[in-house]
Design a protein around this motif. Sequence first.
Motif, PDB file in Angstrom:
ATOM      1  N   SER A  67      19.049 -15.496  12.333  1.00 54.47           N
ATOM      2  CA  SER A  67      18.659 -16.418  11.261  1.00 54.47           C
ATOM      3  C   SER A  67      17.182 -16.775  11.338  1.00 54.47           C
ATOM      4  CB  SER A  67      19.510 -17.691  11.322  1.00 54.47           C
ATOM      5  OG  SER A  67      19.362 -18.348  12.577  1.00 54.47           O
ATOM      6  N   LEU A  68      16.632 -16.867  12.541  1.00 55.02           N
ATOM      7  CA  LEU A  68      15.201 -17.140  12.678  1.00 55.02           C
ATOM      8  C   LEU A  68      14.380 -15.950  12.196  1.00 55.02           C
ATOM      9  CD1 LEU A  68      15.013 -18.975  16.133  1.00 55.02           C
ATOM     10  CD2 LEU A  68      15.126 -19.961  13.842  1.00 55.02           C
ATOM     11  N   LEU A  69      14.823 -14.740  12.488  1.00 49.93           N
ATOM     12  CA  LEU A  69      14.113 -13.554  12.011  1.00 49.93           C
ATOM     13  C   LEU A  69      14.159 -13.456  10.493  1.00 49.93           C
ATOM     14  CD1 LEU A  69      15.148 -10.886  14.653  1.00 49.93           C
ATOM     15  CD2 LEU A  69      12.948 -12.040  14.436  1.00 49.93           C
ATOM     16  N   ASP A  70      15.269 -13.835   9.890  1.00 55.34           N
ATOM     17  CA  ASP A  70      15.351 -13.844   8.419  1.00 55.34           C
ATOM     18  C   ASP A  70      14.297 -14.786   7.838  1.00 55.34           C
ATOM     19  OD1 ASP A  70      17.458 -12.068   8.459  1.00 55.34           O
ATOM     20  OD2 ASP A  70      19.008 -13.606   8.210  1.00 55.34           O
ATOM     21  N   GLU A  71      14.157 -15.952   8.447  1.00 56.00           N
ATOM     22  CA  GLU A  71      13.153 -16.911   7.978  1.00 56.00           C
ATOM     23  C   GLU A  71      11.743 -16.379   8.236  1.00 56.00           C
ATOM     24  OE1 GLU A  71      11.439 -20.493   6.473  1.00 56.00           O
ATOM     25  OE2 GLU A  71      13.306 -19.402   6.140  1.00 56.00           O
ATOM     26  N   ALA A  72      11.536 -15.731   9.374  1.00 52.41           N
ATOM     27  CA  ALA A  72      10.220 -15.159   9.669  1.00 52.41           C
ATOM     28  C   ALA A  72       9.843 -14.094   8.646  1.00 52.41           C
ATOM     29  CB  ALA A  72      10.211 -14.572  11.084  1.00 52.41           C
ATOM     30  N   ARG A  73      10.786 -13.240   8.284  1.00 50.46           N
ATOM     31  CA  ARG A  73      10.511 -12.215   7.267  1.00 50.46           C
ATOM     32  C   ARG A  73      10.160 -12.862   5.935  1.00 50.46           C
ATOM     33  NH1 ARG A  73      15.272 -10.057   9.635  1.00 50.46           N
ATOM     34  NH2 ARG A  73      14.797  -8.280  11.005  1.00 50.46           N
ATOM     35  N   ARG A  74      10.917 -13.881   5.554  1.00 44.31           N
ATOM     36  CA  ARG A  74      10.654 -14.564   4.289  1.00 44.31           C
ATOM     37  C   ARG A  74       9.261 -15.164   4.286  1.00 44.31           C
ATOM     38  NH1 ARG A  74      10.087 -19.136   2.060  1.00 44.31           N
ATOM     39  NH2 ARG A  74      10.286 -20.294   4.019  1.00 44.31           N
ATOM     40  N   ARG A  75       8.897 -15.815   5.375  1.00 40.05           N
ATOM     41  CA  ARG A  75       7.581 -16.460   5.448  1.00 40.05           C
ATOM     42  C   ARG A  75       6.459 -15.424   5.455  1.00 40.05           C
ATOM     43  NH1 ARG A  75       7.601 -21.858   9.168  1.00 40.05           N
ATOM     44  NH2 ARG A  75       9.494 -22.828   8.328  1.00 40.05           N
ATOM     45  N   ALA A  76       6.665 -14.327   6.173  1.00 43.36           N
ATOM     46  CA  ALA A  76       5.626 -13.296   6.226  1.00 43.36           C
ATOM     47  C   ALA A  76       5.374 -12.705   4.842  1.00 43.36           C
ATOM     48  CB  ALA A  76       6.037 -12.202   7.208  1.00 43.36           C
ATOM     49  N   LEU A  77       6.436 -12.405   4.128  1.00 45.36           N
ATOM     50  CA  LEU A  77       6.276 -11.858   2.782  1.00 45.36           C
ATOM     51  C   LEU A  77       5.615 -12.860   1.852  1.00 45.36           C
ATOM     52  CD1 LEU A  77       9.675  -9.950   2.394  1.00 45.36           C
ATOM     53  CD2 LEU A  77       7.392  -8.946   2.658  1.00 45.36           C
ATOM     54  N   ALA A  78       5.969 -14.137   1.992  1.00 45.91           N
ATOM     55  CA  ALA A  78       5.343 -15.170   1.179  1.00 45.91           C
ATOM     56  C   ALA A  78       3.855 -15.286   1.462  1.00 45.91           C
ATOM     57  CB  ALA A  78       6.033 -16.512   1.414  1.00 45.91           C
ATOM     58  N   ALA A  79       3.470 -14.954   2.710  1.00 42.93           N
ATOM     59  CA  ALA A  79       2.051 -14.998   3.091  1.00 42.93           C
ATOM     60  C   ALA A  79       1.329 -13.689   2.773  1.00 42.93           C
ATOM     61  CB  ALA A  79       1.932 -15.299   4.585  1.00 42.93           C
ATOM     62  N   GLY A  80       2.064 -12.729   2.218  1.00 44.49           N
ATOM     63  CA  GLY A  80       1.445 -11.466   1.825  1.00 44.49           C
ATOM     64  C   GLY A  80       1.399 -10.418   2.914  1.00 44.49           C
ATOM     65  N   HIS A  81       2.274 -10.541   3.921  1.00 42.24           N
ATOM     66  CA  HIS A  81       2.273  -9.593   5.038  1.00 42.24           C
ATOM     67  C   HIS A  81       3.631  -8.909   5.170  1.00 42.24           C
ATOM     68  CE1 HIS A  81      -1.526 -11.297   6.231  1.00 42.24           C
ATOM     69  NE2 HIS A  81      -0.994 -12.494   6.440  1.00 42.24           N
ATOM     70  N   ASP A  82       3.611  -7.604   5.326  1.00 42.53           N
ATOM     71  CA  ASP A  82       4.832  -6.836   5.569  1.00 42.53           C
ATOM     72  C   ASP A  82       4.878  -6.520   7.065  1.00 42.53           C
ATOM     73  OD1 ASP A  82       7.099  -5.354   5.416  1.00 42.53           O
ATOM     74  OD2 ASP A  82       6.178  -3.615   4.459  1.00 42.53           O
ATOM     75  N   LEU A  83       5.387  -7.467   7.844  1.00 39.25           N
ATOM     76  CA  LEU A  83       5.398  -7.343   9.292  1.00 39.25           C
ATOM     77  C   LEU A  83       6.716  -6.736   9.770  1.00 39.25           C
ATOM     78  CD1 LEU A  83       3.842 -10.800  10.289  1.00 39.25           C
ATOM     79  CD2 LEU A  83       2.708  -8.684   9.570  1.00 39.25           C
ATOM     80  N   THR A  84       6.719  -6.273  11.009  1.00 34.95           N
ATOM     81  CA  THR A  84       7.922  -5.723  11.627  1.00 34.95           C
ATOM     82  C   THR A  84       8.580  -6.806  12.471  1.00 34.95           C
ATOM     83  OG1 THR A  84       6.960  -3.506  11.718  1.00 34.95           O
ATOM     84  CG2 THR A  84       8.806  -3.966  13.202  1.00 34.95           C
TER      85      THR A  84
END
Length: 250
Positions: A67-84
């Motif tokens: 669940s934390l990784l799901d939130e991290a992905r959401r935040r990264a995309l919102a910040a304009g980053h496609d992180l792994t």
Amino acid sequence: MDAAEFWAVGDYSVVGDLWSQPGEDLADALEPAGADVIDLATGTGVTAIAMADRGARSVTGVDITASLLDEARRRALAAGHDLTFVRSDISSTPLPTASADIVSSTVGLVFADDPQVALAEARRLTRPGGVVALTSWAGGGFFDRIRKALAPYFPEAGTPWHEEPETIRGVVGADAEVEERTFTMAVPSPEGFVDLTQRHSAPIVVGARAIGSRWSEARRALIDVAESGGAWDGEIWRIPVDYHLITIRV
């Protein structure tokens, strides 16, 4: 309850934002532009995103809680980053040896069940000439006082190794650089801070359940710590929080 289940209790995205500043500071200190970064115990991705914001070539965040990784992905995309983002125990990741210039962990790796194993993994992931960088709460600081206020209710809990420079170097290595820093945490009020942690911080939620009727007494002790450690700034209660920035050259 294993670590993944534990950190899924409550909502870390709420309380973690209260003390996210060290993650930003860590990224500033390391100047990651052009570097490959692995962020261990990434949580909601604060440090990982900060590294990307500052020009890291690649960023991989590792955490055991889905669940934390799901939130991290959401935040990264919102910040304009496609992180792994990789779901894994930070002490044994599936990532290649010597795959990062910087391995970071903001108030995460220091709480590993076996810090020596977790540190060995961090070093394995770091290229020669790179750096492992961690943050931890400082002895005598706000979160140390919180821990000590709760200690009578959890006598089985030991003394952390990561609060004093001497014990940090005893675990991490004598050549570790340990710098004490301070940021200011903004909360609604002393009571508001404790209420937020009681609802959303896994250690407090689980601890409150464990001590049952004694929680009201413990809660009062936590409010006292928050009251004595801060001051009003308009309508915001501001609390100075001391922490360590630990760097290890590989």
